[in-house]
Design a protein around this motif. Structure first.
Motif, PDB file in Angstrom:
ATOM      1  N   UNK A  92       3.030  -1.482  -0.490  1.00 38.76           N
ATOM      2  CA  UNK A  92       2.424  -0.160  -0.663  1.00 38.76           C
ATOM      3  C   UNK A  92       1.229  -0.243  -1.608  1.00 38.76           C
ATOM      4  N   UNK A  93       1.343  -1.045  -2.648  1.00 34.42           N
ATOM      5  CA  UNK A  93       0.185  -1.277  -3.511  1.00 34.42           C
ATOM      6  C   UNK A  93      -0.754  -2.305  -2.901  1.00 34.42           C
ATOM      7  N   UNK A  96      -4.030  -0.646  -0.721  1.00 36.58           N
ATOM      8  CA  UNK A  96      -5.299  -0.389  -1.439  1.00 36.58           C
ATOM      9  C   UNK A  96      -5.939  -1.671  -1.958  1.00 36.58           C
ATOM     10  N   UNK A  97      -5.105  -2.644  -2.345  1.00 34.85           N
ATOM     11  CA  UNK A  97      -5.663  -3.917  -2.832  1.00 34.85           C
ATOM     12  C   UNK A  97      -6.387  -4.642  -1.697  1.00 34.85           C
ATOM     13  N   UNK A 105      -0.220   6.459  -2.763  1.00 37.39           N
ATOM     14  CA  UNK A 105       1.058   5.963  -2.252  1.00 37.39           C
ATOM     15  C   UNK A 105       2.074   7.093  -2.297  1.00 37.39           C
ATOM     16  N   UNK A 120      -3.671   5.305  -6.784  1.00 37.97           N
ATOM     17  CA  UNK A 120      -4.072   3.927  -7.050  1.00 37.97           C
ATOM     18  C   UNK A 120      -5.596   3.847  -7.003  1.00 37.97           C
ATOM     19  N   UNK A 121      -6.186   3.490  -8.119  1.00 36.17           N
ATOM     20  CA  UNK A 121      -7.637   3.344  -8.174  1.00 36.17           C
ATOM     21  C   UNK A 121      -8.057   1.916  -7.874  1.00 36.17           C
ATOM     22  N   UNK A 122      -9.340   1.668  -7.963  1.00 35.07           N
ATOM     23  CA  UNK A 122      -9.825   0.311  -7.687  1.00 35.07           C
ATOM     24  C   UNK A 122      -9.298  -0.694  -8.700  1.00 35.07           C
ATOM     25  N   UNK A 124      -6.291  -0.298 -10.257  1.00 33.58           N
ATOM     26  CA  UNK A 124      -4.846  -0.281 -10.331  1.00 33.58           C
ATOM     27  C   UNK A 124      -4.272   1.117 -10.337  1.00 33.58           C
ATOM     28  N   UNK A 125      -2.942   1.202 -10.436  1.00 38.35           N
ATOM     29  CA  UNK A 125      -2.283   2.511 -10.365  1.00 38.35           C
ATOM     30  C   UNK A 125      -2.411   3.284 -11.665  1.00 38.35           C
ATOM     31  N   UNK A 129       6.063   5.453 -15.089  1.00 35.96           N
ATOM     32  CA  UNK A 129       7.317   4.861 -15.578  1.00 35.96           C
ATOM     33  C   UNK A 129       8.177   4.348 -14.436  1.00 35.96           C
ATOM     34  N   UNK A 130       7.714   4.477 -13.210  1.00 36.68           N
ATOM     35  CA  UNK A 130       8.500   4.005 -12.061  1.00 36.68           C
ATOM     36  C   UNK A 130       8.619   2.482 -12.107  1.00 36.68           C
TER      37      UNK A 130
ATOM     38  N   UNK B   4      11.952   2.734  -7.744  1.00 38.02           N
ATOM     39  CA  UNK B   4      12.964   3.535  -8.441  1.00 38.02           C
ATOM     40  C   UNK B   4      12.271   4.312  -9.558  1.00 38.02           C
ATOM     41  N   UNK B   5      12.848   5.492  -9.818  1.00 40.65           N
ATOM     42  CA  UNK B   5      12.220   6.374 -10.800  1.00 40.65           C
ATOM     43  C   UNK B   5      12.348   5.838 -12.224  1.00 40.65           C
ATOM     44  N   UNK B   6      13.403   5.082 -12.493  1.00 39.08           N
ATOM     45  CA  UNK B   6      13.629   4.566 -13.847  1.00 39.08           C
ATOM     46  C   UNK B   6      14.604   3.393 -13.776  1.00 39.08           C
ATOM     47  N   UNK B  27       4.755  -0.922 -12.704  1.00 39.13           N
ATOM     48  CA  UNK B  27       3.701  -0.682 -11.718  1.00 39.13           C
ATOM     49  C   UNK B  27       2.465  -1.537 -12.009  1.00 39.13           C
ATOM     50  N   UNK B  31       0.961  -4.222  -9.389  1.00 38.26           N
ATOM     51  CA  UNK B  31      -0.449  -4.216  -8.979  1.00 38.26           C
ATOM     52  C   UNK B  31      -1.029  -5.630  -9.044  1.00 38.26           C
ATOM     53  N   UNK B  34       0.191  -7.427  -6.098  1.00 42.70           N
ATOM     54  CA  UNK B  34      -0.464  -6.935  -4.885  1.00 42.70           C
ATOM     55  C   UNK B  34      -1.882  -7.496  -4.755  1.00 42.70           C
ATOM     56  N   UNK B  39      -5.712  -9.143  -1.955  1.00 43.84           N
ATOM     57  CA  UNK B  39      -7.097  -8.685  -2.140  1.00 43.84           C
ATOM     58  C   UNK B  39      -8.075  -9.412  -1.238  1.00 43.84           C
TER      59      UNK B  39
END
Lengths: 148, 76
Positions: A92-93, A96-97, A105, A120-122, A124-125, A129-130, B4-6, B27, B31, B34, B39
């Motif tokens: 999912x990330x 955009x990458x 997302x 998600x920006x160029x 990163x997100x 806290x997820x 997951x939320x936490x 996250x 990234x 990812x 990329x």
């Protein structure tokens, strides 16, 4: 199949996924790559071996061209007005990458069902806290990629 | 590979299934993973990272141990 053909097919598959958000048929890939369908299907086998493609049991329908999913999933990603399905949270990330563009997302917490909307920006997100969690160790990710 | 939320939600989900809690990834770490994997995916000469590159990427963002080793046959 030659390396050159493999690259042409890979570029066609990924280009069509990027442009449309859906999996292309072998005939579409053949047209884009300037090859015939038999050559495309032969290249699919090589791309599978390189872990760039996962096919359905029919050997001609794309299930995954990571990070893109050929089937609807709970992980939706919107980039530049196009909706994509990702294979998993990582992918999912990854969309955009791969597209090198900002995206949004939409997914969910697997335990609570709470919706996730992550910008998600160029670079990163947004701060979040997820968490990402994977049950399958890295050495076994491709044993059953759909489950992973 | 799920969201997951936490951390508490991860633990509850694993407990309900009798599954082990694996290392959690933020996250920002996700990234980095990812970007490393994808990329250049739309470029002709792109490829998946090699095993040694995977280890270096994971270690570089603080993900170490057998779970993240692409060749490990045991998982602590």
């Amino acid at each position: 199949m030659s390396v050159e053909f493999d690259v042409r097919v890979k570029m066609a598959v990924y280009g069509l996924f990027a442009e449309t958000g859906r999996r292309p048929a072998p005939e579409e890939v053949a047209s884009r790559a300037g090859l015939d369908s038999a050559q495309v299907l032969a290249a699919y086998k090589d791309l599978r071996a390189q872990r760039l493609l996962l096919l359905e049991p029919d050997g001609r329908t794309i299930r995954m061209a990571p990070p893109f999913s050929g089937v609807p999933t709970q992980h939706r990603v919107e980039v530049d007005g196009i909706e994509y399905f990702a294979n998993c949270a990582w992918d999912a990330l990854g969309i955009p990458a791969a597209l090198r563009m900002p995206g949004r997302v939409r997914s969910r917490c697997e335990e609570s069902g709470a919706p996730l909307v992550l910008e998600v920006g160029r670079q990163g997100p947004e701060a979040s806290a997820w968490r990402f969690h994977c049950l399958v160790p890295a050495a076994r990710w491709w044993d059953d990629l759909v489950f992973t | 590979m799920l969201f997951f939320r936490s951390e508490e939600r991860v633990r509850a989900w694993c407990a309900a299934r009798g599954a082990p809690v694996r290392p959690l990834v933020t996250m920002d770490q996700l990234w980095r993973m990812a970007v490393t994997w994808y990329s250049t995916r739309l470029e002709g000469e792109s490829r998946r990272p090699r095993v040694d590159e995977m280890r270096a990427v994971f270690a570089g963002i603080g993900l170490e141990g057998d779970f993240w080793d692409p060749t490990a046959d045991s998982f602590g």
